[in-house]
Scaffold this active site. Structure first.
Site, PDB file in Angstrom:
ATOM      1  N   HIS A  75       0.836  -1.205   0.000  1.00  0.00           N
ATOM      2  CA  HIS A  75       0.000   0.000   0.000  1.00  0.00           C
ATOM      3  C   HIS A  75       0.872   1.256   0.000  1.00  0.00           C
ATOM      4  O   HIS A  75       0.601   2.216  -0.741  1.00  0.00           O
ATOM      5  CB  HIS A  75      -0.917  -0.032   1.224  1.00  0.00           C
ATOM      6  CG  HIS A  75      -1.854   1.122   1.336  1.00  0.00           C
ATOM      7  ND1 HIS A  75      -2.855   1.372   0.430  1.00  0.00           N
ATOM      8  CD2 HIS A  75      -1.929   2.113   2.269  1.00  0.00           C
ATOM      9  CE1 HIS A  75      -3.521   2.455   0.790  1.00  0.00           C
ATOM     10  NE2 HIS A  75      -2.974   2.923   1.901  1.00  0.00           N
ATOM     11  N   GLN A  77       3.909   1.522  -1.132  1.00  0.00           N
ATOM     12  CA  GLN A  77       4.541   1.630  -2.446  1.00  0.00           C
ATOM     13  C   GLN A  77       3.553   2.156  -3.483  1.00  0.00           C
ATOM     14  O   GLN A  77       3.932   2.935  -4.365  1.00  0.00           O
ATOM     15  CB  GLN A  77       5.114   0.275  -2.875  1.00  0.00           C
ATOM     16  CG  GLN A  77       6.263  -0.201  -2.003  1.00  0.00           C
ATOM     17  CD  GLN A  77       7.407   0.786  -1.947  1.00  0.00           C
ATOM     18  OE1 GLN A  77       7.913   1.246  -2.968  1.00  0.00           O
ATOM     19  NE2 GLN A  77       7.818   1.140  -0.744  1.00  0.00           N
ATOM     20  N   HIS A  79       1.129   4.244  -2.836  1.00  0.00           N
ATOM     21  CA  HIS A  79       1.045   5.678  -2.566  1.00  0.00           C
ATOM     22  C   HIS A  79       2.219   6.416  -3.185  1.00  0.00           C
ATOM     23  O   HIS A  79       2.047   7.476  -3.797  1.00  0.00           O
ATOM     24  CB  HIS A  79       1.008   5.950  -1.059  1.00  0.00           C
ATOM     25  CG  HIS A  79      -0.363   6.002  -0.497  1.00  0.00           C
ATOM     26  ND1 HIS A  79      -1.153   7.123  -0.560  1.00  0.00           N
ATOM     27  CD2 HIS A  79      -1.094   5.065   0.144  1.00  0.00           C
ATOM     28  CE1 HIS A  79      -2.309   6.873   0.015  1.00  0.00           C
ATOM     29  NE2 HIS A  79      -2.303   5.630   0.451  1.00  0.00           N
TER      30      HIS A  79
END
Length: 108
Positions: A75, A77, A79
């Site tokens: 998650h 990564q 973002h």
């Protein structure tokens, strides 16, 4: 820093970078290119903070220190990847918006 703190640092910094980039675009659409550039500069600082954390993780792994890959890390990564794309694309859009603004000003 714990693994969770590292993850949330990436998420927070990347999220702030993305938000600031979109704020920069709003300013550019209003014609305030000075504010837009300031927002992009701040976005870049946040992005660099997130990227530095990621680079540290990569360096540690390259040196044999394995990192746990969790759904939270994936998650984070995501973002960072979306912040990268948004920041880079919006930077170009701000330039385009300024060019359009200048063309309109020159026609009047």
């Amino acid at each position: 820093m714990t693994n969770e703190e590292i993850i949330f640092k990436i998420i927070t910094e990347a999220g702030d970078a993305k938000s600031l980039a979109f704020e920069a675009l709003k300013e550019a659409r209003k014609g305030d290119f000075k504010k837009a550039r300031k927002k992009l500069k701040k976005a870049n600082k946040n992005f660099n903070n997130a990227h530095d954390v990621q680079t540290d993780l990569i360096s540690k792994e390259a040196n044999g220190q394995k990192n746990e890959v969790s759904i939270l890390m994936v998650h984070a990564q995501d973002h960072l990847t979306s912040a990268t794309l948004a920041k880079d694309l919006i930077k170009e859009m701000v330039k385009m918006q300024e060019e359009i603004f200048n063309l309109k000003e020159n026609k009047q």
